[in-house]
Design an enzyme around this catalytic site. Sequence first.
Site, short mmCIF file in Angstrom:
data_model
loop_
_atom_site.label_atom_id
_atom_site.label_comp_id
_atom_site.label_asym_id
_atom_site.label_seq_id
_atom_site.Cartn_x
_atom_site.Cartn_y
_atom_site.Cartn_z
N LYS A 167 18.85 15.64 38.19
CA LYS A 167 19.67 14.43 38.10
C LYS A 167 20.31 14.03 39.43
O LYS A 167 20.45 12.85 39.71
CB LYS A 167 20.73 14.58 37.01
CG LYS A 167 21.76 15.65 37.31
CD LYS A 167 22.63 15.91 36.09
CE LYS A 167 23.66 16.96 36.43
NZ LYS A 167 24.14 17.70 35.27
N ARG A 185 33.40 19.90 27.36
CA ARG A 185 32.56 18.73 27.57
C ARG A 185 31.76 18.61 26.28
O ARG A 185 32.35 18.51 25.23
CB ARG A 185 31.70 18.84 28.86
CG ARG A 185 31.27 17.45 29.35
CD ARG A 185 30.46 17.48 30.63
NE ARG A 185 29.10 17.98 30.41
CZ ARG A 185 28.17 18.05 31.38
NH1 ARG A 185 28.46 17.65 32.60
NH2 ARG A 185 26.97 18.52 31.12
C1 LIG Z 1 23.95 18.97 35.48
C2 LIG Z 1 23.66 19.90 34.40
C3 LIG Z 1 23.08 21.14 34.68
C4 LIG Z 1 22.83 21.63 36.09
O1 LIG Z 1 24.05 21.94 36.70
P1 LIG Z 1 24.11 22.55 38.18
O2 LIG Z 1 25.54 22.90 38.37
O3 LIG Z 1 23.65 21.47 39.10
O4 LIG Z 1 23.21 23.71 38.21
C5 LIG Z 1 22.77 21.96 33.62
N1 LIG Z 1 23.00 21.59 32.35
C6 LIG Z 1 23.55 20.41 32.03
C7 LIG Z 1 23.78 20.07 30.61
C8 LIG Z 1 23.91 19.52 33.05
O5 LIG Z 1 24.46 18.35 32.72
#
Ligand SMILES: *Cc1c(COP(=O)(O)O)cnc(C)c1O
Length: 362
Positions: free
Chosen positions: A37, A132
Amino acid sequence: MMSTPRLEIDLKKIQQNTRCLMERLSLKGITLTGVTKVTLGNPEITRTLLRAGVNTIGDSRIENIQRMRQAGIKARFILIRTPLITKADLVVEHADVSFNTELAVIEKLSQVAVRQNKTHQILLMIELGDLREGIPPEELNETVEQVLGLPRIKLIGIGTNLACLGGIKPDHQKMKQLSDLAQRVEKKFNLTLEYVSGGNSANLEWLFGLGESGDIGRINNLRLGESIFLGLETLNRGPIEGLHTDAFTLVTEVIESKTKPSVPSGEICQDAFGKRPDFQSWQERGKIHHAILGIGRQDVLVSGLTSLLDEPNQLELLGASSDHMVIATKGPLTVGEQVRFRLNYGALLAAMTSPFVEKCFL
Ligand SMILES: *Cc1c(COP(=O)(O)O)cnc(C)c1O
Protein backbone atom coordinates in the site's frame (compact mmCIF):
# COMPACT_ATOMS: atom_id res chain seq x y z
CA MET A 1 21.09 16.99 -14.34
CA MET A 2 17.91 15.00 -13.69
CA SER A 3 14.86 17.01 -12.71
CA THR A 4 13.33 17.09 -9.22
CA PRO A 5 11.45 16.35 -7.09
CA ARG A 6 12.18 12.70 -7.66
CA LEU A 7 12.07 9.57 -5.57
CA GLU A 8 14.99 7.24 -6.29
CA ILE A 9 14.03 3.63 -5.70
CA ASP A 10 16.67 0.95 -5.40
CA LEU A 11 14.88 -2.22 -6.45
CA LYS A 12 17.88 -4.42 -5.68
CA LYS A 13 17.85 -3.33 -2.04
CA ILE A 14 14.10 -3.97 -1.82
CA GLN A 15 14.61 -7.42 -3.31
CA GLN A 16 17.39 -8.22 -0.83
CA ASN A 17 15.30 -7.02 2.11
CA THR A 18 12.37 -9.14 0.97
CA ARG A 19 14.52 -12.24 0.55
CA CYS A 20 16.16 -11.81 3.90
CA LEU A 21 12.85 -11.40 5.74
CA MET A 22 11.29 -14.32 3.86
CA GLU A 23 14.14 -16.60 4.86
CA ARG A 24 13.97 -15.57 8.48
CA LEU A 25 10.20 -16.09 8.58
CA SER A 26 10.37 -19.44 6.83
CA LEU A 27 12.74 -20.75 9.51
CA LYS A 28 9.69 -20.60 11.78
CA GLY A 29 7.26 -21.87 9.15
CA ILE A 30 5.73 -18.44 8.63
CA THR A 31 4.71 -17.18 5.19
CA LEU A 32 5.17 -13.58 4.14
CA THR A 33 2.45 -11.44 2.58
CA GLY A 34 4.11 -8.44 0.91
CA VAL A 35 2.16 -5.28 1.71
CA THR A 36 2.33 -2.80 -1.16
CA LYS A 37 0.00 0.00 0.00
CA VAL A 38 2.81 2.49 0.71
CA THR A 39 3.85 2.14 -2.97
CA LEU A 40 0.25 2.45 -4.26
CA GLY A 41 0.66 -0.99 -5.74
CA ASN A 42 3.47 0.18 -7.98
CA PRO A 43 3.93 -2.68 -10.49
CA GLU A 44 7.76 -2.41 -10.73
CA ILE A 45 8.08 -2.67 -6.98
CA THR A 46 5.55 -5.49 -6.72
CA ARG A 47 7.40 -7.44 -9.41
CA THR A 48 10.53 -7.04 -7.29
CA LEU A 49 8.78 -8.64 -4.31
CA LEU A 50 7.63 -11.52 -6.51
CA ARG A 51 11.16 -11.94 -7.86
CA ALA A 52 12.34 -12.32 -4.28
CA GLY A 53 9.93 -15.22 -3.88
CA VAL A 54 6.80 -13.64 -2.42
CA ASN A 55 3.59 -14.96 -3.97
CA THR A 56 0.92 -13.23 -1.90
CA ILE A 57 0.41 -9.48 -2.09
CA GLY A 58 -1.66 -7.49 0.41
CA ASP A 59 -2.94 -3.99 -0.21
CA SER A 60 -5.46 -1.82 1.60
CA ARG A 61 -6.94 -0.27 -1.56
CA ILE A 62 -8.84 -2.24 -4.15
CA GLU A 63 -7.74 0.33 -6.75
CA ASN A 64 -4.09 -0.62 -6.11
CA ILE A 65 -4.92 -4.30 -6.53
CA GLN A 66 -6.76 -3.49 -9.74
CA ARG A 67 -3.70 -1.55 -10.95
CA MET A 68 -1.38 -4.50 -10.28
CA ARG A 69 -3.71 -6.96 -12.00
CA GLN A 70 -4.03 -4.68 -15.00
CA ALA A 71 -0.23 -4.49 -15.18
CA GLY A 72 -0.31 -8.26 -15.66
CA ILE A 73 1.01 -9.22 -12.24
CA LYS A 74 0.23 -12.79 -11.29
CA ALA A 75 -0.08 -13.26 -7.54
CA ARG A 76 -2.63 -14.02 -4.88
CA PHE A 77 -4.10 -10.65 -3.96
CA ILE A 78 -5.47 -9.89 -0.50
CA LEU A 79 -7.41 -6.76 0.34
CA ILE A 80 -6.16 -6.07 3.87
CA ARG A 81 -8.70 -3.41 4.81
CA THR A 82 -12.31 -4.39 5.37
CA PRO A 83 -14.07 -3.66 2.03
CA LEU A 84 -16.16 -0.58 1.41
CA ILE A 85 -19.64 -1.93 0.84
CA THR A 86 -20.01 0.37 -2.17
CA LYS A 87 -17.00 -1.31 -3.79
CA ALA A 88 -18.00 -4.93 -3.15
CA ASP A 89 -18.21 -5.59 -6.90
CA LEU A 90 -14.61 -4.50 -7.46
CA VAL A 91 -13.43 -6.49 -4.44
CA VAL A 92 -14.92 -9.77 -5.66
CA GLU A 93 -13.70 -9.09 -9.18
CA HIS A 94 -10.07 -8.22 -8.36
CA ALA A 95 -9.16 -9.56 -4.91
CA ASP A 96 -8.83 -13.29 -4.23
CA VAL A 97 -9.13 -12.73 -0.50
CA SER A 98 -10.31 -9.89 1.75
CA PHE A 99 -9.99 -9.13 5.45
CA ASN A 100 -13.37 -8.60 7.11
CA THR A 101 -14.93 -7.53 10.37
CA GLU A 102 -18.57 -6.76 9.47
CA LEU A 103 -21.28 -9.28 8.64
CA ALA A 104 -23.16 -6.74 6.50
CA VAL A 105 -20.11 -6.42 4.25
CA ILE A 106 -19.56 -10.19 4.04
CA GLU A 107 -23.22 -10.69 3.13
CA LYS A 108 -22.82 -8.16 0.34
CA LEU A 109 -19.63 -9.90 -0.86
CA SER A 110 -21.58 -13.17 -0.87
CA GLN A 111 -24.36 -11.70 -3.03
CA VAL A 112 -21.85 -10.25 -5.48
CA ALA A 113 -19.86 -13.50 -5.58
CA VAL A 114 -23.01 -15.45 -6.42
CA ARG A 115 -23.73 -12.99 -9.23
CA GLN A 116 -20.14 -13.15 -10.52
CA ASN A 117 -20.15 -16.93 -10.18
CA LYS A 118 -16.97 -16.82 -8.10
CA THR A 119 -15.94 -17.92 -4.62
CA HIS A 120 -14.57 -15.12 -2.48
CA GLN A 121 -12.20 -16.03 0.35
CA ILE A 122 -12.11 -14.12 3.61
CA LEU A 123 -10.12 -13.77 6.80
CA LEU A 124 -11.84 -12.50 9.92
CA MET A 125 -9.82 -9.88 11.77
CA ILE A 126 -9.89 -10.06 15.57
CA GLU A 127 -9.66 -7.07 17.92
CA LEU A 128 -6.92 -7.81 20.46
CA GLY A 129 -6.55 -4.42 22.09
CA ASP A 130 -5.10 -2.01 19.53
CA LEU A 131 -8.60 -0.67 18.78
CA ARG A 132 -8.31 -0.35 15.05
CA GLU A 133 -10.16 -3.07 13.13
CA GLY A 134 -11.45 -6.34 14.49
CA ILE A 135 -14.24 -8.49 15.86
CA PRO A 136 -14.22 -8.73 19.67
CA PRO A 137 -13.00 -12.27 20.54
CA GLU A 138 -16.23 -13.08 22.37
CA GLU A 139 -18.22 -12.44 19.19
CA LEU A 140 -16.03 -14.60 16.96
CA ASN A 141 -18.00 -17.85 17.23
CA GLU A 142 -21.26 -16.20 16.32
CA THR A 143 -19.70 -14.43 13.32
CA VAL A 144 -18.06 -17.64 12.09
CA GLU A 145 -21.34 -19.47 12.35
CA GLN A 146 -23.11 -16.87 10.21
CA VAL A 147 -20.26 -16.66 7.69
CA LEU A 148 -20.26 -20.42 7.18
CA GLY A 149 -23.88 -20.20 6.09
CA LEU A 150 -23.19 -17.69 3.30
CA PRO A 151 -23.00 -18.96 -0.28
CA ARG A 152 -19.80 -18.40 -2.27
CA ILE A 153 -17.87 -17.18 0.78
CA LYS A 154 -15.00 -19.31 2.06
CA LEU A 155 -13.49 -18.63 5.48
CA ILE A 156 -9.76 -19.31 5.12
CA GLY A 157 -8.34 -17.72 8.22
CA ILE A 158 -8.25 -15.29 11.08
CA GLY A 159 -5.82 -12.50 11.81
CA THR A 160 -5.08 -9.53 13.96
CA ASN A 161 -3.44 -6.15 13.58
CA LEU A 162 -1.63 -4.47 16.44
CA ALA A 163 0.71 -1.48 16.89
CA CYS A 164 -1.29 0.66 14.49
CA LEU A 165 -3.78 2.82 16.36
CA GLY A 166 -3.20 2.04 20.01
CA GLY A 167 0.49 1.27 19.55
CA ILE A 168 -0.07 -2.06 21.31
CA LYS A 169 2.88 -4.45 21.18
CA PRO A 170 2.29 -7.85 19.59
CA ASP A 171 3.84 -9.94 22.34
CA HIS A 172 3.73 -13.60 23.29
CA GLN A 173 0.46 -13.18 25.17
CA LYS A 174 -1.36 -11.54 22.22
CA MET A 175 -0.05 -14.15 19.79
CA LYS A 176 -1.06 -16.96 22.09
CA GLN A 177 -4.53 -15.45 22.34
CA LEU A 178 -4.85 -15.42 18.53
CA SER A 179 -3.45 -18.92 18.26
CA ASP A 180 -5.88 -20.24 20.88
CA LEU A 181 -8.80 -18.58 19.11
CA ALA A 182 -7.76 -20.27 15.85
CA GLN A 183 -7.59 -23.65 17.55
CA ARG A 184 -10.97 -23.19 19.18
CA VAL A 185 -12.65 -22.16 15.91
CA GLU A 186 -11.09 -25.09 14.06
CA LYS A 187 -12.29 -27.53 16.67
CA LYS A 188 -15.78 -26.11 17.16
CA PHE A 189 -16.56 -25.84 13.45
CA ASN A 190 -14.45 -28.76 12.30
CA LEU A 191 -12.44 -26.80 9.75
CA THR A 192 -8.82 -25.93 8.99
CA LEU A 193 -7.74 -22.32 8.83
CA GLU A 194 -5.16 -21.83 6.09
CA TYR A 195 -4.10 -18.47 7.54
CA VAL A 196 -3.51 -17.45 11.12
CA SER A 197 -2.05 -14.06 10.37
CA GLY A 198 -0.29 -12.60 13.39
CA GLY A 199 0.31 -9.05 12.26
CA ASN A 200 2.68 -6.61 10.57
CA SER A 201 6.28 -5.38 10.83
CA ALA A 202 5.71 -4.71 14.53
CA ASN A 203 5.59 -8.51 15.07
CA LEU A 204 9.22 -9.05 14.06
CA GLU A 205 10.57 -8.35 17.52
CA TRP A 206 8.30 -11.05 18.92
CA LEU A 207 9.34 -13.45 16.17
CA PHE A 208 13.11 -12.84 16.27
CA GLY A 209 13.06 -12.85 20.06
CA LEU A 210 11.59 -16.35 20.21
CA GLY A 211 14.82 -18.27 19.88
CA GLU A 212 15.08 -21.61 18.16
CA SER A 213 12.71 -23.55 20.33
CA GLY A 214 10.23 -20.69 20.73
CA ASP A 215 6.62 -21.69 20.29
CA ILE A 216 4.59 -19.79 17.70
CA GLY A 217 1.45 -21.84 18.16
CA ARG A 218 -0.82 -21.70 15.13
CA ILE A 219 0.56 -18.39 13.79
CA ASN A 220 1.68 -19.05 10.21
CA ASN A 221 1.67 -15.69 8.39
CA LEU A 222 2.86 -12.11 8.75
CA ARG A 223 2.06 -9.16 6.51
CA LEU A 224 5.09 -6.94 6.00
CA GLY A 225 5.43 -3.52 4.42
CA GLU A 226 7.63 -1.06 6.29
CA SER A 227 10.28 -3.64 7.23
CA ILE A 228 10.66 -4.61 3.56
CA PHE A 229 10.81 -1.07 2.22
CA LEU A 230 12.59 0.82 4.99
CA GLY A 231 14.42 -2.00 6.78
CA LEU A 232 12.94 -0.94 10.13
CA GLU A 233 11.15 -2.70 12.94
CA THR A 234 8.16 -0.57 13.85
CA LEU A 235 7.94 -0.70 17.65
CA ASN A 236 10.85 1.71 18.06
CA ARG A 237 11.84 2.25 14.42
CA GLY A 238 15.26 0.67 14.83
CA PRO A 239 17.10 -0.81 11.82
CA ILE A 240 16.72 -4.57 11.37
CA GLU A 241 20.06 -6.32 11.20
CA GLY A 242 20.97 -7.37 7.68
CA LEU A 243 18.48 -5.09 5.94
CA HIS A 244 18.97 -1.95 3.85
CA THR A 245 17.43 1.21 5.31
CA ASP A 246 18.27 3.30 2.25
CA ALA A 247 16.21 1.82 -0.60
CA PHE A 248 14.39 5.15 -1.09
CA THR A 249 15.88 8.64 -1.48
CA LEU A 250 13.98 11.84 -2.11
CA VAL A 251 15.84 14.39 -4.21
CA THR A 252 14.79 18.05 -4.14
CA GLU A 253 16.40 21.25 -5.37
CA VAL A 254 17.08 24.74 -4.09
CA ILE A 255 14.82 27.36 -5.73
CA GLU A 256 15.89 30.30 -3.57
CA SER A 257 18.97 30.91 -1.44
CA LYS A 258 19.53 34.13 0.53
CA THR A 259 20.52 35.42 3.93
CA LYS A 260 17.46 36.47 5.92
CA PRO A 261 16.66 37.36 9.53
CA SER A 262 16.02 34.35 11.76
CA VAL A 263 12.59 35.63 12.84
CA PRO A 264 9.73 37.17 10.84
CA SER A 265 8.97 40.88 11.26
CA GLY A 266 5.53 42.41 11.77
CA GLU A 267 2.45 41.21 13.64
CA ILE A 268 2.26 37.39 13.78
CA CYS A 269 -1.15 35.88 12.89
CA GLN A 270 -2.01 32.49 11.35
CA ASP A 271 0.15 30.77 8.73
CA ALA A 272 -1.09 29.06 5.53
CA PHE A 273 -2.41 26.09 7.53
CA GLY A 274 -4.18 27.93 10.34
CA LYS A 275 -1.35 27.64 12.88
CA ARG A 276 0.29 30.48 14.74
CA PRO A 277 4.02 30.14 13.98
CA ASP A 278 6.40 30.08 16.89
CA PHE A 279 9.84 31.48 16.15
CA GLN A 280 10.85 31.80 19.82
CA SER A 281 13.72 29.37 19.56
CA TRP A 282 15.11 31.31 16.59
CA GLN A 283 15.41 34.62 18.37
CA GLU A 284 18.83 36.24 18.52
CA ARG A 285 20.31 34.20 15.74
CA GLY A 286 20.66 37.29 13.56
CA LYS A 287 20.96 36.66 9.84
CA ILE A 288 20.93 33.05 8.70
CA HIS A 289 21.47 31.09 5.49
CA HIS A 290 17.91 30.69 4.35
CA ALA A 291 16.88 28.48 1.42
CA ILE A 292 13.70 27.22 -0.22
CA LEU A 293 13.40 23.73 -1.68
CA GLY A 294 10.89 23.20 -4.48
CA ILE A 295 8.78 20.65 -2.64
CA GLY A 296 5.98 21.00 -0.12
CA ARG A 297 3.13 19.45 1.75
CA GLN A 298 1.41 18.50 -1.48
CA ASP A 299 4.33 16.16 -2.18
CA VAL A 300 5.63 14.84 1.08
CA LEU A 301 5.26 14.74 4.86
CA VAL A 302 7.95 17.33 5.45
CA SER A 303 8.43 16.38 9.11
CA GLY A 304 9.23 12.81 8.01
CA LEU A 305 12.36 13.79 6.08
CA THR A 306 15.95 13.43 7.26
CA SER A 307 18.53 15.39 5.33
CA LEU A 308 21.59 13.73 3.81
CA LEU A 309 23.47 17.03 3.56
CA ASP A 310 27.09 16.95 4.73
CA GLU A 311 27.92 18.09 8.19
CA PRO A 312 29.18 21.57 7.16
CA ASN A 313 25.86 22.37 5.50
CA GLN A 314 23.53 20.76 8.00
CA LEU A 315 19.92 21.72 7.68
CA GLU A 316 17.12 22.79 9.97
CA LEU A 317 13.49 22.96 8.96
CA LEU A 318 11.90 26.40 9.38
CA GLY A 319 8.54 25.44 7.97
CA ALA A 320 6.68 24.26 4.91
CA SER A 321 3.69 25.32 2.89
CA SER A 322 1.97 23.41 0.06
CA ASP A 323 4.82 23.98 -2.37
CA HIS A 324 7.77 25.38 -0.42
CA MET A 325 10.03 23.78 2.12
CA VAL A 326 11.93 26.49 3.96
CA ILE A 327 15.22 25.59 5.63
CA ALA A 328 18.14 27.16 7.41
CA THR A 329 21.58 25.77 6.71
CA LYS A 330 25.00 26.24 8.26
CA GLY A 331 26.65 27.06 4.94
CA PRO A 332 25.04 28.73 1.92
CA LEU A 333 23.38 26.51 -0.72
CA THR A 334 23.30 27.40 -4.43
CA VAL A 335 20.19 27.75 -6.54
CA GLY A 336 19.67 24.55 -8.51
CA GLU A 337 21.70 22.49 -6.02
CA GLN A 338 20.06 19.14 -5.26
CA VAL A 339 19.36 18.17 -1.66
CA ARG A 340 18.71 14.54 -0.76
CA PHE A 341 16.60 13.10 2.05
CA ARG A 342 15.80 9.81 3.70
CA LEU A 343 12.04 9.29 4.26
CA ASN A 344 10.01 7.77 7.07
CA TYR A 345 6.87 5.76 6.30
CA GLY A 346 4.56 8.80 6.26
CA ALA A 347 6.88 10.75 3.99
CA LEU A 348 7.28 7.78 1.66
CA LEU A 349 3.50 7.30 1.50
CA ALA A 350 2.99 10.94 0.54
CA ALA A 351 5.85 11.00 -1.98
CA MET A 352 4.57 7.83 -3.68
CA THR A 353 1.10 9.39 -3.79
CA SER A 354 2.11 12.80 -5.19
CA PRO A 355 1.86 13.01 -8.97
CA PHE A 356 4.54 15.74 -8.83
CA VAL A 357 7.24 13.43 -7.47
CA GLU A 358 8.84 11.45 -10.26
CA LYS A 359 9.58 7.80 -9.45
CA CYS A 360 13.04 6.77 -10.67
CA PHE A 361 14.10 3.14 -10.50
CA LEU A 362 17.78 2.41 -10.04
C1 LIG B 1 -0.41 -1.71 6.54
C2 LIG B 1 -0.81 -3.01 7.05
C3 LIG B 1 0.15 -4.02 7.23
C4 LIG B 1 1.63 -3.80 6.98
O1 LIG B 1 2.16 -2.99 8.00
P1 LIG B 1 3.71 -2.64 8.06
O2 LIG B 1 3.87 -1.94 9.36
O3 LIG B 1 3.98 -1.76 6.89
O4 LIG B 1 4.45 -3.90 7.98
C5 LIG B 1 -0.28 -5.25 7.67
N1 LIG B 1 -1.58 -5.49 7.93
C6 LIG B 1 -2.53 -4.56 7.78
C7 LIG B 1 -3.94 -4.88 8.09
C8 LIG B 1 -2.17 -3.27 7.35
O5 LIG B 1 -3.12 -2.35 7.21
